[in-house]
Design a protein around this motif. Structure first.
Motif, mmCIF file in Angstrom:
data_model
loop_
_atom_site.group_PDB
_atom_site.id
_atom_site.type_symbol
_atom_site.label_atom_id
_atom_site.label_comp_id
_atom_site.label_asym_id
_atom_site.label_seq_id
_atom_site.Cartn_x
_atom_site.Cartn_y
_atom_site.Cartn_z
ATOM 1 N N LEU A 122 0.834 -1.207 0.000
ATOM 2 C CA LEU A 122 0.000 0.000 0.000
ATOM 3 C C LEU A 122 0.864 1.252 0.000
ATOM 4 O O LEU A 122 0.576 2.228 -0.709
ATOM 5 C CB LEU A 122 -0.928 -0.005 1.224
ATOM 6 N N ASP A 123 1.933 1.229 0.796
ATOM 7 C CA ASP A 123 2.850 2.371 0.819
ATOM 8 C C ASP A 123 3.518 2.555 -0.542
ATOM 9 O O ASP A 123 3.669 3.689 -1.030
ATOM 10 C CB ASP A 123 3.934 2.167 1.890
ATOM 11 N N LEU A 124 3.901 1.446 -1.166
ATOM 12 C CA LEU A 124 4.603 1.493 -2.451
ATOM 13 C C LEU A 124 3.782 2.192 -3.524
ATOM 14 O O LEU A 124 4.311 2.974 -4.321
ATOM 15 C CB LEU A 124 4.940 0.074 -2.911
ATOM 16 N N ALA A 185 10.674 0.880 -11.416
ATOM 17 C CA ALA A 185 12.087 1.194 -11.201
ATOM 18 C C ALA A 185 12.486 0.949 -9.747
ATOM 19 O O ALA A 185 13.570 0.429 -9.465
ATOM 20 C CB ALA A 185 12.366 2.646 -11.589
ATOM 21 N N ARG A 186 11.608 1.311 -8.798
ATOM 22 C CA ARG A 186 11.932 1.148 -7.378
ATOM 23 C C ARG A 186 11.952 -0.316 -6.958
ATOM 24 O O ARG A 186 12.751 -0.714 -6.116
ATOM 25 C CB ARG A 186 10.938 1.934 -6.523
ATOM 26 N N THR A 187 11.070 -1.117 -7.526
ATOM 27 C CA THR A 187 11.029 -2.529 -7.162
ATOM 28 C C THR A 187 12.046 -3.352 -7.940
ATOM 29 O O THR A 187 12.471 -4.415 -7.491
ATOM 30 C CB THR A 187 9.635 -3.128 -7.415
ATOM 31 N N GLY A 188 12.435 -2.867 -9.128
ATOM 32 C CA GLY A 188 13.373 -3.612 -9.955
ATOM 33 C C GLY A 188 12.777 -4.829 -10.628
ATOM 34 O O GLY A 188 13.496 -5.670 -11.167
ATOM 35 N N VAL A 189 11.437 -4.922 -10.643
ATOM 36 C CA VAL A 189 10.785 -6.076 -11.250
ATOM 37 C C VAL A 189 10.857 -5.971 -12.774
ATOM 38 O O VAL A 189 10.732 -4.891 -13.347
ATOM 39 C CB VAL A 189 9.315 -6.184 -10.783
#
Length: 355
Positions: A122-124, A185-189
């Motif tokens: 949820l924060d993400l 980009a933040r998760t790198g998935v």
């Protein structure tokens, strides 16, 4: 391709009774952590590819490899992929948190860990504090974020998005482009998304795979696809352009009927007929028709687009389109005569015309 996270190898899908395959021997690969856009007009096969990758459709032939392992015949729930559907596919009778937690429950993740991962998800996606709300209480953009959170909370090997922005209005669509790109980009998935919107693809993806009639036309970075299209379809589908046919009189020089000559950068045999393209924004106002690659003509039509002025200019029997910045001093008026010029490196060699 050993260093590639996702490899699509000679993928084919032919539906029973169809004369032609919906997906016709398509191959491409994607490094870990990159985002690829499957781009093309409706019916070109891009969604079929995405659904085959997800395991929702069985391929007729070919392979889908994830981390070197062929997953083509593996069940959907064993592929560890997250998918965001065009209509979000959220459960309306559940809260936002329950929707996000659903995939974790199916994987028998313990309650304490589920709650912590849902909170982080949820924060993400910037839905902090909205976990107890019903889906119906969310805006379109918030529902999209919830769908992305539900797909990411399972920590997928691959994130798949099918026309993720098509149900949003124009302003929200622009905002969500940046949101999705930022989240990825933040998760790198590693991610693959389907779209028919060229602006969406160019602004979000690390690389594009352009499709037409079931076949892959070109794969490349946004700049490669836009500036150096390898086929006429790609050149015309991605952005606007004026096309010319010319006979190569000497290396880098083509004789074009009605325009005398065009200098270009690229290799083509002398005597061959080539297809050339000029993007509207590459044309500039010139003070003299004696400059290389210059054309003089009459302004037939003007469209004001805020930051740019789009001109249709008649040069003999040809109509050229030019996009000029509106801050570029004195601009032409309808009926006026103008001279335009373009640098040789901005004349794109699309390909050769078969004799």
């Amino acid at each position: 391709m050993a260093d590639h996270h996702v490899v699509i190898d000679n993928l084919v899908k032919t539906y029973p009774g169809a004369q032609k395959p919906s997906v016709d021997h398509v191959s491409f690969s994607l490094p870990r952590g990159e985002m690829l856009a499957l781009l093309g007009p409706s019916g070109c096969g891009k969604t079929t590819i995405l659904r085959m990758i997800a395991g929702l459709i069985a391929p007729t032939s070919g392979a889908i490899r994830l981390e070197g392992k062929d997953v083509s015949s593996i069940a959907v729930y064993k592929r560890n992929m997250g998918m965001v559907f065009q209509a979000y596919a959220l459960f309306s009778h559940m809260t936002v948190a329950q929707n996000i937690s659903f995939g974790l429950e199916m994987r028998n993740v313990g309650r304490a860990e589920r709650e912590e991962r849902v909170r982080k998800a949820l924060d993400l996606v910037k839905l902090t504090g909205l976990g107890d709300r019903k889906v119906s209480q969310l805006s379109g953009g918030q529902q999209q974020r919830a769908a992305i959170a539900r797909s990411l909370v399972i920590e997928p090997e691959l994130l798949l998005l099918d026309e993720p922005l098509s149900n949003l209005d124009a302003k929200l669509r622009d905002e969500m482009r940046d949101e999705i790109r930022d989240i990825q980009a933040r998760t790198g998935v590693t991610a693959i998304f389907v779209t028919h919107d060229q602006d969406e693809a160019l602004s979000m993806a690390d690389r594009l795979a352009v499709m037409s009639a079931g076949r892959l036309e070109q794969v490349g970075t946004p700049r490669e696809i836009f500036d150096r299209p390898q086929t006429e379809f790609v050149a015309s589908f991605i952005g606007a352009g004026t096309f010319f046919e010319g006979r190569v009189a000497e290396p880098g020089l083509a004789v074009v009927e009605g325009l005398k000559t065009l200098r270009f950068v690229g290799e083509a045999p002398v005597g061959s007929t080539v297809k050339l393209m000029i993007r509207p924004h590459r044309l500039v106002l010139a003070g003299s028709s004696g400059l290389p690659n210059s054309f003089t003509g009459t302004v037939e039509h003007i469209v004001y687009r805020g930051q740019i002025l789009t001109l249709n200019i008649r040069c003999g029997d040809r109509l050229l389109q030019a996009d000029l910045p509106t801050h570029a001093g004195v601009l032409p008026e309808k009926g006026s005569e103008v001279t335009l010029a373009v640098a040789p490196q901005d004349v794109t060699l699309v390909g050769q015309v078969a004799p």
